[in-house]
Design a protein around this motif. Sequence first.
Motif, PDB file in Angstrom:
ATOM      1  N   ARG A 113      29.835  11.867 -17.413  1.00 26.50           N
ATOM      2  CA  ARG A 113      30.019  12.576 -15.497  1.00 26.50           C
ATOM      3  C   ARG A 113      30.793  11.252 -14.892  1.00 26.50           C
ATOM      4  N   GLU A 114      31.307  11.614 -13.666  1.00 32.14           N
ATOM      5  CA  GLU A 114      31.299  10.718 -13.153  1.00 32.14           C
ATOM      6  C   GLU A 114      30.780  10.883 -11.542  1.00 32.14           C
ATOM      7  N   ALA A 115      30.891  10.365 -11.249  1.00 26.56           N
ATOM      8  CA  ALA A 115      30.489  10.384  -9.516  1.00 26.56           C
ATOM      9  C   ALA A 115      32.237   8.205  -8.759  1.00 26.56           C
ATOM     10  N   GLU A 116      32.086   9.522  -7.292  1.00 26.50           N
ATOM     11  CA  GLU A 116      32.604   8.174  -6.599  1.00 26.50           C
ATOM     12  C   GLU A 116      32.402   7.854  -5.667  1.00 26.50           C
ATOM     13  N   ASP A 117      30.770   7.854  -5.851  1.00 29.31           N
ATOM     14  CA  ASP A 117      29.941   6.844  -4.447  1.00 29.31           C
ATOM     15  C   ASP A 117      28.272   7.055  -5.181  1.00 29.31           C
ATOM     16  N   GLY A 118      27.624   6.203  -4.565  1.00 27.30           N
ATOM     17  CA  GLY A 118      26.060   5.699  -4.735  1.00 27.30           C
ATOM     18  C   GLY A 118      25.854   7.338  -4.356  1.00 27.30           C
ATOM     19  N   GLN A 119      25.906   8.357  -3.439  1.00 26.06           N
ATOM     20  CA  GLN A 119      25.110   9.027  -3.073  1.00 26.06           C
ATOM     21  C   GLN A 119      25.360  10.685  -4.176  1.00 26.06           C
ATOM     22  N   VAL A 120      26.276  10.440  -4.492  1.00 24.28           N
ATOM     23  CA  VAL A 120      27.806  11.425  -5.300  1.00 24.28           C
ATOM     24  C   VAL A 120      26.721  11.488  -6.501  1.00 24.28           C
ATOM     25  N   ALA A 121      26.340   9.621  -7.186  1.00 25.27           N
ATOM     26  CA  ALA A 121      25.673   9.641  -7.921  1.00 25.27           C
ATOM     27  C   ALA A 121      24.643   9.827  -8.284  1.00 25.27           C
ATOM     28  N   LEU A 122      23.453   9.915  -7.325  1.00 25.74           N
ATOM     29  CA  LEU A 122      22.364   9.609  -7.020  1.00 25.74           C
ATOM     30  C   LEU A 122      22.077  10.865  -6.681  1.00 25.74           C
ATOM     31  N   ASP A 123      22.925  11.893  -6.340  1.00 26.73           N
ATOM     32  CA  ASP A 123      22.682  13.320  -6.851  1.00 26.73           C
ATOM     33  C   ASP A 123      22.605  14.084  -8.163  1.00 26.73           C
ATOM     34  N   THR A 124      23.854  13.070  -8.883  1.00 21.07           N
ATOM     35  CA  THR A 124      23.647  13.958 -10.118  1.00 21.07           C
ATOM     36  C   THR A 124      23.010  13.795 -10.669  1.00 21.07           C
ATOM     37  N   CYS A 125      21.932  12.125 -11.132  1.00 22.11           N
ATOM     38  CA  CYS A 125      21.059  12.181 -11.216  1.00 22.11           C
ATOM     39  C   CYS A 125      19.742  12.469 -10.948  1.00 22.11           C
ATOM     40  N   LEU A 126      19.943  12.917 -10.209  1.00 20.53           N
ATOM     41  CA  LEU A 126      18.174  14.106  -9.574  1.00 20.53           C
ATOM     42  C   LEU A 126      18.477  15.496 -10.711  1.00 20.53           C
ATOM     43  N   GLU A 127      19.903  15.553 -10.683  1.00 23.20           N
ATOM     44  CA  GLU A 127      20.697  16.735 -11.486  1.00 23.20           C
ATOM     45  C   GLU A 127      19.659  16.788 -12.838  1.00 23.20           C
ATOM     46  N   ASP A 155      29.794   0.343 -10.306  1.00 22.18           N
ATOM     47  CA  ASP A 155      30.958  -0.227  -9.235  1.00 22.18           C
ATOM     48  C   ASP A 155      29.706  -0.673  -8.704  1.00 22.18           C
ATOM     49  N   TRP A 156      29.855  -1.373  -7.675  1.00 18.44           N
ATOM     50  CA  TRP A 156      29.052  -2.466  -6.771  1.00 18.44           C
ATOM     51  C   TRP A 156      29.864  -2.239  -5.267  1.00 18.44           C
ATOM     52  N   ASN A 157      31.028  -1.672  -4.678  1.00 20.26           N
ATOM     53  CA  ASN A 157      31.898  -1.801  -3.732  1.00 20.26           C
ATOM     54  C   ASN A 157      32.050  -0.050  -3.372  1.00 20.26           C
ATOM     55  N   MET A 158      31.811   0.694  -3.034  1.00 18.11           N
ATOM     56  CA  MET A 158      32.070   1.816  -2.438  1.00 18.11           C
ATOM     57  C   MET A 158      31.877   2.494  -1.612  1.00 18.11           C
ATOM     58  N   PRO A 159      32.698   3.442  -1.148  1.00 19.36           N
ATOM     59  CA  PRO A 159      32.077   4.066   0.490  1.00 19.36           C
ATOM     60  C   PRO A 159      30.983   4.830   0.014  1.00 19.36           C
ATOM     61  N   VAL A 160      30.460   5.189   1.206  1.00 14.93           N
ATOM     62  CA  VAL A 160      29.099   6.168   1.806  1.00 14.93           C
ATOM     63  C   VAL A 160      27.436   5.243   0.435  1.00 14.93           C
ATOM     64  N   MET A 161      27.967   5.032  -0.412  1.00 18.73           N
ATOM     65  CA  MET A 161      27.072   4.082  -1.164  1.00 18.73           C
ATOM     66  C   MET A 161      26.949   3.544  -1.886  1.00 18.73           C
TER      67      MET A 161
END
Length: 121
Positions: free
Chosen positions: A29-43, A52-58
């Motif tokens: 699965r993919e996420a374009e920033d840390g916040q989307v990634a966190l939401d995905t992990c919570l699901e 990745d280290w440097n991303m917008p939002v989180m």
Amino acid sequence: MTSCLIVDDSKVVRMVARRILQDLNFSCREAEDGQVALDTCLEEMPDVVLLDWNMPVMSGIDFLRELRKTAGGEKPVVVFCTTENDMAHIREAISAGANEYIMKPFDRAIIEAKFSQVGVL
């Protein structure tokens, strides 16, 4: 099948990583920033996070700190994949809970080697 969440703001990097990991029999699965990634992990918590280290939002480091605080968030193996290669960044990543570190640009051999080192391959 082992699941991997690919977190990067670059669509090209996500596509290349997905191709390599699917060839290695990961479901991705993919996420374009840390916040989307966190939401995905919570699901649904993945087995591995390629981060990745440097991303917008989180940023990746903020995502990692939040992930490790959540229920089940200690489970995923987290491999940072970044252009940040100085010792300060590497130490910060490891102390925040990263399992391993890959430098960009990467290829299949590098991913295979690191994923073997952390025991997910």
